[in-house]
Design a protein around this motif. Structure first.
Motif, PDB file in Angstrom:
ATOM      1  N   GLY A 179       0.790  -1.227   0.000  1.00 20.42           N
ATOM      2  CA  GLY A 179       0.000   0.000   0.000  1.00 20.42           C
ATOM      3  C   GLY A 179       0.819   1.271   0.000  1.00 20.42           C
ATOM      4  N   GLU A 180       2.032   1.205  -0.532  1.00 16.76           N
ATOM      5  CA  GLU A 180       2.875   2.399  -0.557  1.00 16.76           C
ATOM      6  C   GLU A 180       2.680   3.237  -1.813  1.00 16.76           C
ATOM      7  N   THR A 181       2.016   2.681  -2.807  1.00 17.06           N
ATOM      8  CA  THR A 181       1.764   3.445  -4.024  1.00 17.06           C
ATOM      9  C   THR A 181       0.622   4.434  -3.770  1.00 17.06           C
ATOM     10  N   LEU A 182       0.417   5.316  -4.708  1.00 22.58           N
ATOM     11  CA  LEU A 182      -0.657   6.302  -4.577  1.00 22.58           C
ATOM     12  C   LEU A 182      -2.015   5.621  -4.498  1.00 22.58           C
ATOM     13  N   GLU A 183      -2.243   4.651  -5.370  1.00 19.20           N
ATOM     14  CA  GLU A 183      -3.525   3.936  -5.365  1.00 19.20           C
ATOM     15  C   GLU A 183      -3.669   3.081  -4.107  1.00 19.20           C
ATOM     16  N   GLY A 184      -2.577   2.435  -3.687  1.00 18.34           N
ATOM     17  CA  GLY A 184      -2.621   1.623  -2.473  1.00 18.34           C
ATOM     18  C   GLY A 184      -2.866   2.462  -1.231  1.00 18.34           C
ATOM     19  N   GLY A 185      -2.284   3.649  -1.202  1.00 16.18           N
ATOM     20  CA  GLY A 185      -2.517   4.556  -0.078  1.00 16.18           C
ATOM     21  C   GLY A 185      -3.957   5.022  -0.005  1.00 16.18           C
ATOM     22  N   GLN A 186      -4.534   5.311  -1.172  1.00 10.90           N
ATOM     23  CA  GLN A 186      -5.947   5.716  -1.223  1.00 10.90           C
ATOM     24  C   GLN A 186      -6.855   4.575  -0.768  1.00 10.90           C
ATOM     25  N   GLN A 187      -6.566   3.367  -1.252  1.00  9.06           N
ATOM     26  CA  GLN A 187      -7.388   2.211  -0.882  1.00  9.06           C
ATOM     27  C   GLN A 187      -7.264   1.910   0.608  1.00  9.06           C
ATOM     28  N   GLY A 188      -6.046   1.991   1.146  1.00 12.23           N
ATOM     29  CA  GLY A 188      -5.843   1.760   2.577  1.00 12.23           C
ATOM     30  C   GLY A 188      -6.548   2.806   3.426  1.00 12.23           C
ATOM     31  N   ALA A 189      -6.547   4.041   2.964  1.00  6.04           N
ATOM     32  CA  ALA A 189      -7.234   5.107   3.697  1.00  6.04           C
ATOM     33  C   ALA A 189      -8.744   4.884   3.680  1.00  6.04           C
ATOM     34  N   ARG A 190      -9.275   4.458   2.548  1.00  2.00           N
ATOM     35  CA  ARG A 190     -10.716   4.167   2.476  1.00  2.00           C
ATOM     36  C   ARG A 190     -11.095   3.013   3.403  1.00  2.00           C
ATOM     37  N   LEU A 191     -10.282   1.953   3.396  1.00  2.00           N
ATOM     38  CA  LEU A 191     -10.557   0.822   4.280  1.00  2.00           C
ATOM     39  C   LEU A 191     -10.462   1.231   5.746  1.00  2.00           C
ATOM     40  N   THR A 192      -9.529   2.107   6.059  1.00  2.00           N
ATOM     41  CA  THR A 192      -9.403   2.602   7.428  1.00  2.00           C
ATOM     42  C   THR A 192     -10.669   3.338   7.848  1.00  2.00           C
ATOM     43  N   VAL A 193     -11.194   4.167   6.974  1.00  2.00           N
ATOM     44  CA  VAL A 193     -12.425   4.902   7.286  1.00  2.00           C
ATOM     45  C   VAL A 193     -13.592   3.936   7.473  1.00  2.00           C
ATOM     46  N   ILE A 194     -13.710   2.953   6.587  1.00  2.00           N
ATOM     47  CA  ILE A 194     -14.831   2.012   6.666  1.00  2.00           C
ATOM     48  C   ILE A 194     -14.766   1.196   7.958  1.00  2.00           C
ATOM     49  N   PHE A 195     -13.606   0.600   8.243  1.00  2.77           N
ATOM     50  CA  PHE A 195     -13.475  -0.211   9.453  1.00  2.77           C
ATOM     51  C   PHE A 195     -13.653   0.634  10.712  1.00  2.77           C
ATOM     52  N   SER A 196     -13.168   1.866  10.677  1.00  3.79           N
ATOM     53  CA  SER A 196     -13.309   2.740  11.844  1.00  3.79           C
ATOM     54  C   SER A 196     -14.767   3.103  12.096  1.00  3.79           C
ATOM     55  N   ILE A 197     -15.510   3.372  11.043  1.00  5.89           N
ATOM     56  CA  ILE A 197     -16.926   3.687  11.204  1.00  5.89           C
ATOM     57  C   ILE A 197     -17.675   2.492  11.787  1.00  5.89           C
ATOM     58  N   VAL A 198     -17.341   1.291  11.312  1.00  2.00           N
ATOM     59  CA  VAL A 198     -17.981   0.088  11.859  1.00  2.00           C
ATOM     60  C   VAL A 198     -17.666  -0.047  13.344  1.00  2.00           C
ATOM     61  N   LEU A 199     -16.404   0.159  13.727  1.00  3.98           N
ATOM     62  CA  LEU A 199     -16.037   0.065  15.137  1.00  3.98           C
ATOM     63  C   LEU A 199     -16.697   1.161  15.968  1.00  3.98           C
ATOM     64  N   MET A 200     -16.846   2.356  15.417  1.00  4.17           N
ATOM     65  CA  MET A 200     -17.518   3.437  16.140  1.00  4.17           C
ATOM     66  C   MET A 200     -18.991   3.124  16.368  1.00  4.17           C
ATOM     67  N   ILE A 201     -19.633   2.539  15.373  1.00  2.00           N
ATOM     68  CA  ILE A 201     -21.037   2.156  15.527  1.00  2.00           C
ATOM     69  C   ILE A 201     -21.164   1.065  16.583  1.00  2.00           C
TER      70      ILE A 201
END
Length: 132
Positions: free
Chosen positions: A103-125
Motif C-alpha cells: 500500500g505504498e503506491t498512490l492507489e494503495g494509499g488511497q485504498q488503505g485510507a478508504r478501508l481505514t475509514v470504513i473499518f473505523s466507522i464500523v467500530l464506532m457504531i
C-alpha cells in the motif's frame, strides 16, 4: 542610500493559507491518527480516575457504575474514547502494513485510507451500540 533585497527567481508564497490546501485522504488519515493518539492520552486521565474510584471501595464502584449508566456526558466521553481507540487501532494497523511494504503506491494509499475509514466507522457504531 537604501539597500535593496535581491529579487528571488522562485515564486513561492510568503505566507501559506492552510485553509486553501486540499489534503488527500491518506494525509487526513495520518493526521487524524496522531490526533486520536493525543485524545487517548488525555482520555487516560478520565479512565485512570474511574479505575481508581471503582477500586477504592464498593461505594466508589457504585458511583462510577451509576455515573456511566445514567450520565449522558460520561457516556459520550466513553463513546468518544472507544471511537478514538478503534480509529487509532485501525490506522495503526494501516501504518504497520505500509511499513511492511504494502500500500505504498498512490492507489494503495488511497485504498488503505478508504478501508481505514470504513473499518473505523464500523467500530464506532459498535462502540455506540455497546455504550448506549
Amino acid at each position: 542610500m537604501k539597500t535593496q533585497r535581491p529579487v528571488s527567481s522562485d515564486k513561492r508564497p510568503v505566507n501559506l493559507d492552510l485553509s486553501s490546501i486540499h489534503f488527500p485522504l491518506p494525509a487526513l488519515i495520518s493526521i487524524s491518527h496522531r490526533v486520536s493518539g493525543v485524545l487517548l492520552f488525555i482520555g487516560l486521565i478520565f479512565m485512570m480516575w474511574a479505575l481508581q474510584a471503582s477500586l477504592a471501595s464498593p461505594a466508589g464502584f457504585q458511583i462510577v457504575s451509576d455515573t456511566l449508566a445514567h450520565n449522558f456526558f460520561a457516556r459520550l466521553v466513553m463513546w468518544g474514547l472507544l471511537s478514538a481507540l478503534g480509529f487509532h487501532f485501525v490506522a495503526g494497523i494501516r501504518h504497520l502494513v505500509m511499513d511492511i511494504g504494502y500500500g505504498e503506491t498512490l492507489e494503495g494509499g488511497q485504498q488503505g485510507a478508504r478501508l481505514t475509514v470504513i473499518f473505523s466507522i464500523v467500530l464506532m457504531i459498535l462502540a455506540g451500540v455497546w455504550v448506549w
